[in-house]
Design an enzyme around this catalytic site. Sequence first.
Site, PDB file in Angstrom:
ATOM      1  N   PRO A   2     -17.703 -78.102  -8.951  1.00  0.00           N
ATOM      2  CA  PRO A   2     -18.003 -77.676 -10.335  1.00  0.00           C
ATOM      3  C   PRO A   2     -17.850 -78.850 -11.306  1.00  0.00           C
ATOM      4  CG  PRO A   2     -16.367 -76.231  -9.302  1.00  0.00           C
ATOM      5  CD  PRO A   2     -16.558 -77.404  -8.393  1.00  0.00           C
ATOM      6  N   GLU A   3     -18.851 -79.065 -12.129  1.00  0.00           N
ATOM      7  CA  GLU A   3     -18.819 -80.146 -13.123  1.00  0.00           C
ATOM      8  C   GLU A   3     -18.643 -79.535 -14.516  1.00  0.00           C
ATOM      9  OE1 GLU A   3     -18.656 -83.286 -12.660  1.00  0.00           O
ATOM     10  OE2 GLU A   3     -19.108 -83.447 -10.537  1.00  0.00           O
ATOM     11  N   HIS A  92     -10.852 -65.862   0.751  1.00  0.00           N
ATOM     12  CA  HIS A  92     -10.670 -66.891  -0.290  1.00  0.00           C
ATOM     13  C   HIS A  92     -10.635 -66.333  -1.705  1.00  0.00           C
ATOM     14  CE1 HIS A  92     -11.336 -69.574   3.023  1.00  0.00           C
ATOM     15  NE2 HIS A  92     -12.607 -69.263   3.136  1.00  0.00           N
ATOM     16  N   ARG A 110     -11.435 -74.133  -0.671  1.00  0.00           N
ATOM     17  CA  ARG A 110     -10.698 -75.353  -0.294  1.00  0.00           C
ATOM     18  C   ARG A 110      -9.340 -75.463  -0.988  1.00  0.00           C
ATOM     19  NH1 ARG A 110     -14.812 -80.286  -0.075  1.00  0.00           N
ATOM     20  NH2 ARG A 110     -12.984 -81.198   0.909  1.00  0.00           N
TER      21      ARG A 110
END
Length: 273
Positions: A2-3, A92, A110
Amino acid sequence: MPELPEVEVTRLGLLRKLKNKKCTGAVVRETRFRKPLRADLEELLFNQTLQDIKRRGKYLIWLFDRSALVTHLGMSGSMRVYLQADVEVQKHDHLDLIFGDLIMRYHDPRRFGFVAYFPDKESAFAMPELQRLGVEPLSEDFNSKFFYGALRQTSLPIKTSLIRGDIVVGVGNIYCSESLFLAGIHPKTKSNRISKKRVSALTDAVKEVLQSSIELGGSTLRDFVSAEGQSGYYTLNNNVYGREGQPCKKCGTLIKKVQIDGRSTFYCPHCQH
Ligand SMILES: [Zn+2]
């Protein structure tokens, strides 16, 4: 990963659904993240209203009545709002913050992201990671005078100065290539060798590239409640990024790729110098 545009779109989506709503519960399914998640989050936030969510770089600062959260999406995180009736817990899905009949669900395969609790907003904003950040690219603080002054101090390649985050935050790898193309600047140009006029063009280009990505992201997430996790970038019409060997959209010269600090950087050898 994600930016900045995705984080900003996430912020806008969360605010639209959750602003001024009371936190009525939390379900913590995992506590091991880049920073540990408090297992007692429900007690800490119970009955507090979410007043606002601010952004610094890729961090979100959630302001409740008497406490605050700082969150980061890491490499693979997402935060989405669902109607409680729809929810089936997936792998997750590490945290739910419950706001009446709405659920904010944090999903992060992650686990490089985090949700950190602070007893008040002052301590949240004082977090060391936030102190180190450069200026916000879409704020008035990021202007050509400031940027030119900062670039005078370094002979690093301009691509490096843009992506490091200590001058200006949130200009990720794709946005670096795209901004430098719009400004006509070769990515390896030494930062302190770029004229005022060209720095001004680059300042505008950074703002334009990020703003249009946020707008594109906003339009893809119109139905935020049921939105599927979107990954990363909203630049659908890249001029140079990922276009090695294809003709430049302006001049037809073939786009080249170089590695700078181990990251792929794309440019037009005719338009950028
Ligand atoms: Zn060209």
